[in-house]
Design a protein around this motif. Structure first.
Motif, PDB file in Angstrom:
ATOM      1  N   MET A   1      41.896   9.865  55.355  1.00 27.25           N
ATOM      2  CA  MET A   1      41.823  10.405  53.519  1.00 27.25           C
ATOM      3  C   MET A   1      42.759  11.250  53.232  1.00 27.25           C
ATOM      4  SD  MET A   1      40.319   7.794  52.256  1.00 27.25           S
ATOM      5  CE  MET A   1      39.629   8.537  51.175  1.00 27.25           C
ATOM      6  N   GLU A   2      43.187  12.252  54.578  1.00 27.46           N
ATOM      7  CA  GLU A   2      44.114  13.670  53.816  1.00 27.46           C
ATOM      8  C   GLU A   2      45.213  13.061  53.615  1.00 27.46           C
ATOM      9  OE1 GLU A   2      42.093  17.204  56.671  1.00 27.46           O
ATOM     10  OE2 GLU A   2      43.829  16.469  56.929  1.00 27.46           O
ATOM     11  N   ASN A   3      46.295  12.006  54.321  1.00 28.46           N
ATOM     12  CA  ASN A   3      47.217  11.023  54.059  1.00 28.46           C
ATOM     13  C   ASN A   3      47.232  10.377  53.001  1.00 28.46           C
ATOM     14  OD1 ASN A   3      47.915  13.278  55.502  1.00 28.46           O
ATOM     15  ND2 ASN A   3      48.215  11.698  57.425  1.00 28.46           N
ATOM     16  N   SER A   4      46.008  10.219  52.080  1.00 27.42           N
ATOM     17  CA  SER A   4      45.853   8.514  51.637  1.00 27.42           C
ATOM     18  C   SER A   4      46.598   9.189  50.259  1.00 27.42           C
ATOM     19  CB  SER A   4      44.732   8.604  51.296  1.00 27.42           C
ATOM     20  OG  SER A   4      43.778   9.266  51.040  1.00 27.42           O
ATOM     21  N   LEU A   5      46.291  10.024  49.270  1.00 27.38           N
ATOM     22  CA  LEU A   5      47.024  10.485  47.972  1.00 27.38           C
ATOM     23  C   LEU A   5      48.021  11.343  48.148  1.00 27.38           C
ATOM     24  CD1 LEU A   5      43.092  10.788  46.588  1.00 27.38           C
ATOM     25  CD2 LEU A   5      44.921   9.317  46.576  1.00 27.38           C
ATOM     26  N   PRO A   6      49.517  11.034  47.706  1.00 30.71           N
ATOM     27  CA  PRO A   6      50.761  12.083  47.722  1.00 30.71           C
ATOM     28  C   PRO A   6      50.151  13.503  47.140  1.00 30.71           C
ATOM     29  CG  PRO A   6      50.660  10.811  45.260  1.00 30.71           C
ATOM     30  CD  PRO A   6      49.254  10.152  46.356  1.00 30.71           C
ATOM     31  N   LEU A   7      50.952  14.047  47.669  1.00 34.77           N
ATOM     32  CA  LEU A   7      50.906  16.127  47.364  1.00 34.77           C
ATOM     33  C   LEU A   7      51.664  16.220  46.147  1.00 34.77           C
ATOM     34  CD1 LEU A   7      50.706  17.262  50.647  1.00 34.77           C
ATOM     35  CD2 LEU A   7      48.953  16.742  49.847  1.00 34.77           C
ATOM     36  N   HIS A   8      52.889  15.602  46.084  1.00 33.90           N
ATOM     37  CA  HIS A   8      53.386  15.872  45.130  1.00 33.90           C
ATOM     38  C   HIS A   8      53.755  14.245  44.210  1.00 33.90           C
ATOM     39  CE1 HIS A   8      57.018  14.634  47.099  1.00 33.90           C
ATOM     40  NE2 HIS A   8      56.635  15.028  47.253  1.00 33.90           N
ATOM     41  N   LEU A   9      54.348  14.576  42.802  1.00 35.65           N
ATOM     42  CA  LEU A   9      54.666  13.585  42.583  1.00 35.65           C
ATOM     43  C   LEU A   9      56.353  13.672  42.087  1.00 35.65           C
ATOM     44  CD1 LEU A   9      51.610  11.517  40.549  1.00 35.65           C
ATOM     45  CD2 LEU A   9      52.871  11.035  42.854  1.00 35.65           C
ATOM     46  N   CYS A  10      57.652  13.184  41.488  1.00 38.24           N
ATOM     47  CA  CYS A  10      58.389  13.557  40.909  1.00 38.24           C
ATOM     48  C   CYS A  10      58.536  12.483  40.067  1.00 38.24           C
ATOM     49  CB  CYS A  10      59.087  13.419  41.446  1.00 38.24           C
ATOM     50  SG  CYS A  10      61.097  13.337  41.428  1.00 38.24           S
ATOM     51  N   HIS A  11      58.838  12.394  38.416  1.00 32.58           N
ATOM     52  CA  HIS A  11      58.776  11.927  37.104  1.00 32.58           C
ATOM     53  C   HIS A  11      59.851  12.331  36.846  1.00 32.58           C
ATOM     54  CE1 HIS A  11      54.192  12.499  36.913  1.00 32.58           C
ATOM     55  NE2 HIS A  11      54.156  13.777  37.298  1.00 32.58           N
ATOM     56  N   VAL A  12      60.713  10.746  37.005  1.00 33.86           N
ATOM     57  CA  VAL A  12      62.308  10.531  36.010  1.00 33.86           C
ATOM     58  C   VAL A  12      62.100  10.816  34.951  1.00 33.86           C
ATOM     59  CG1 VAL A  12      64.231   9.976  35.964  1.00 33.86           C
ATOM     60  CG2 VAL A  12      62.733  10.610  38.376  1.00 33.86           C
ATOM     61  N   HIS A  13      62.809  11.278  33.931  1.00 32.98           N
ATOM     62  CA  HIS A  13      62.339  10.473  32.184  1.00 32.98           C
ATOM     63  C   HIS A  13      63.802   9.805  31.808  1.00 32.98           C
ATOM     64  CE1 HIS A  13      59.269  14.019  30.934  1.00 32.98           C
ATOM     65  NE2 HIS A  13      59.140  12.991  31.723  1.00 32.98           N
ATOM     66  N   LYS A  14      63.769   8.302  31.661  1.00 33.88           N
ATOM     67  CA  LYS A  14      65.087   7.739  31.558  1.00 33.88           C
ATOM     68  C   LYS A  14      65.611   8.512  29.733  1.00 33.88           C
ATOM     69  CE  LYS A  14      63.874   4.323  34.641  1.00 33.88           C
ATOM     70  NZ  LYS A  14      63.488   2.466  34.684  1.00 33.88           N
ATOM     71  N   PHE A  15      64.760   8.465  29.054  1.00 29.77           N
ATOM     72  CA  PHE A  15      65.055   9.086  28.073  1.00 29.77           C
ATOM     73  C   PHE A  15      66.233  10.402  27.874  1.00 29.77           C
ATOM     74  CE2 PHE A  15      64.515  10.774  23.506  1.00 29.77           C
ATOM     75  CZ  PHE A  15      65.529  10.339  23.010  1.00 29.77           C
ATOM     76  N   SER A  16      65.319  10.886  28.972  1.00 25.97           N
ATOM     77  CA  SER A  16      66.587  11.791  28.913  1.00 25.97           C
ATOM     78  C   SER A  16      67.568  12.241  29.561  1.00 25.97           C
ATOM     79  CB  SER A  16      65.689  13.061  29.495  1.00 25.97           C
ATOM     80  OG  SER A  16      64.246  13.632  29.057  1.00 25.97           O
TER      81      SER A  16
END
Length: 381
Positions: A1-16
């Motif tokens: 279960m430790e590796n089932s969820l990501p430790l970080h997320l990268c958000h890309v703002h297309k409008f920006s």
């Protein structure tokens, strides 16, 4: 279960991305017209020129340099991303965390007061990280005995400060910053009483360091070294035999002063860091390093864990050189005319979050473009 969820997320703002790239495209067009106008002046007959050649060339060279600087600065605006970390998803077993060496550099106790440097040391020791995996190294390029004395006094105060931070979950782990904040007296009586005791110990710690600085001598006379030419000195501050009596485990604290000779030009921070790397390679040999300046501290005690959210990711970890946190400056004057806060990176250049600045820049760009067009074709009239 430790590796089932990501430790970080990268958000890309297309409008920006659309806003920044459109602005960069229009700006490049304006620069191209400006360069064309400047270059066309050189093609004119010398007798028809109304402006001397040398001033024109100097202005042209300045505009080319500024244009290049602007072009290089567009790299981090081309695809702006925002990252979210989840340190609570890291392994619960402390043995799975890699070791970290914290490097702090100082050079002159007169320009960098010892109390300020020791606050940085204490904040590094109080990081929310397994203490047996945390090692704090201080490089004293001045070789001042007061710095060594301050390290010993800081370690004594850390025996009270670290348990206090861990027990009550203190977020501001720098003692000076914590006690300078005016909190509402709404805490429990037990907490307020212990906080007052810790504050008294902190004031006593400052007084001892300041008194030693005034006298110009260290507490341990055998460890005194000259602030001029001096041999190297490495001393582990943690006292042996006291591990069983500590309320919490203490990180390793090491004082390092590299050899100095007036005949050699070795007065720069890069050389001090190289010495710290060699010393730490023998003592702790940690795979990760955290570099702090002598007047710097982490606003969040989980900073090291947040960085590990990236280094623990097998997909991106092999391509990561370092993780950098933005700086917040607190010791500058209100009239910061030289932009020492580096607002051009952390504040002003956020076009996607400051539409007022974008509208103003658009109007400014429009009128600037009109002026460039008028000047570009003036010699055809």
């Amino acid at each position: 279960m430790e590796n089932s969820l990501p430790l970080h997320l990268c958000h890309v703002h297309k409008f920006s991305i659309i806003i920044n790239r459109t602005y960069a495209f229009l700006h490049c067009i304006a620069i191209a017209f400006l360069i064309y106008y400047r270059a066309s002046f050189l093609c004119q007959e010398p007798n028809t020129r109304t402006t001397p050649l040398l001033p024109w060339l100097l202005v042209f060279a300045g505009e080319l340099v500024l244009s290049f600087m602007w072009l290089v600065g567009q790299a981090y605006r081309w695809r702006p991303v925002y990252r979210t970390v989840f340190p609570e998803r890291l392994p619960e077993d402390d043995n799975k965390f890699p070791a970290i060496d914290v490097f702090i550099c100082t050079a002159d106790p007169k320009k960098e007061p010892t109390v300020e440097v020791m606050n940085t040391v204490l904040s590094a020791m109080a990081l929310d990280y397994p203490p047996e995996k945390l090692h704090v190294y201080l490089s004293d390029d001045g070789g001042a005995s007061i710095t060594l004395t301050g390290m010993k006094e800081a370690f004594k105060f850390a025996r009270s400060w670290l348990p206090f931070c861990k027990k009550y979950g203190i977020k501001t782990i720098c003692p000076k910053a914590y006690f300078s904040i005016q909190y509402a007296d709404s805490g429990r009586a037990e907490f307020m009483e212990e906080k007052q005791k810790i504050k008294e110990k902190y004031e006593a710690f400052k007084e001892r360091v300041l008194r030693a600085a005034e006298k110009g001598q260290a507490e341990d006379k055998n460890a005194q070294i000259s602030t001029g030419a001096h041999p190297s000195l490495i001393e582990v501050i943690n006292e042996k035999g006291n591990e069983a009596t500590e309320q919490v485990k203490m990180p390793l604290l090491v004082y390092v002063s590299r050899e100095k000779r007036p005949s050699h030009a070795h007065h720069f921070k890069a050389g001090a860091l190289n010495v710290l790397l060699r010393v730490s390679g023998v003592i702790s040999n940690s795979p990760y390093m955290l570099v702090l300046d002598c007047d710097m501290y982490c606003n969040d005690p989980t900073s090291a864990r947040q960085a590990m959210c990236f280094h623990f990711d097998p997909k991106i970890s092999p391509s990561i050189a370092f993780v950098q946190f933005p700086q917040t400056f607190h010791n500058l004057s209100k009239n910061d005319i030289y932009d020492s806060e580096i607002r051009s990176i952390f504040r002003v250049c956020q076009f996607n979050t400051n539409f007022g600045s974008l509208i103003f820049a658009s109007f400014f760009f429009f009128f600037w473009l009109l002026g460039v067009f008028r000047l570009s074709f003036a010699h055809f009239d």
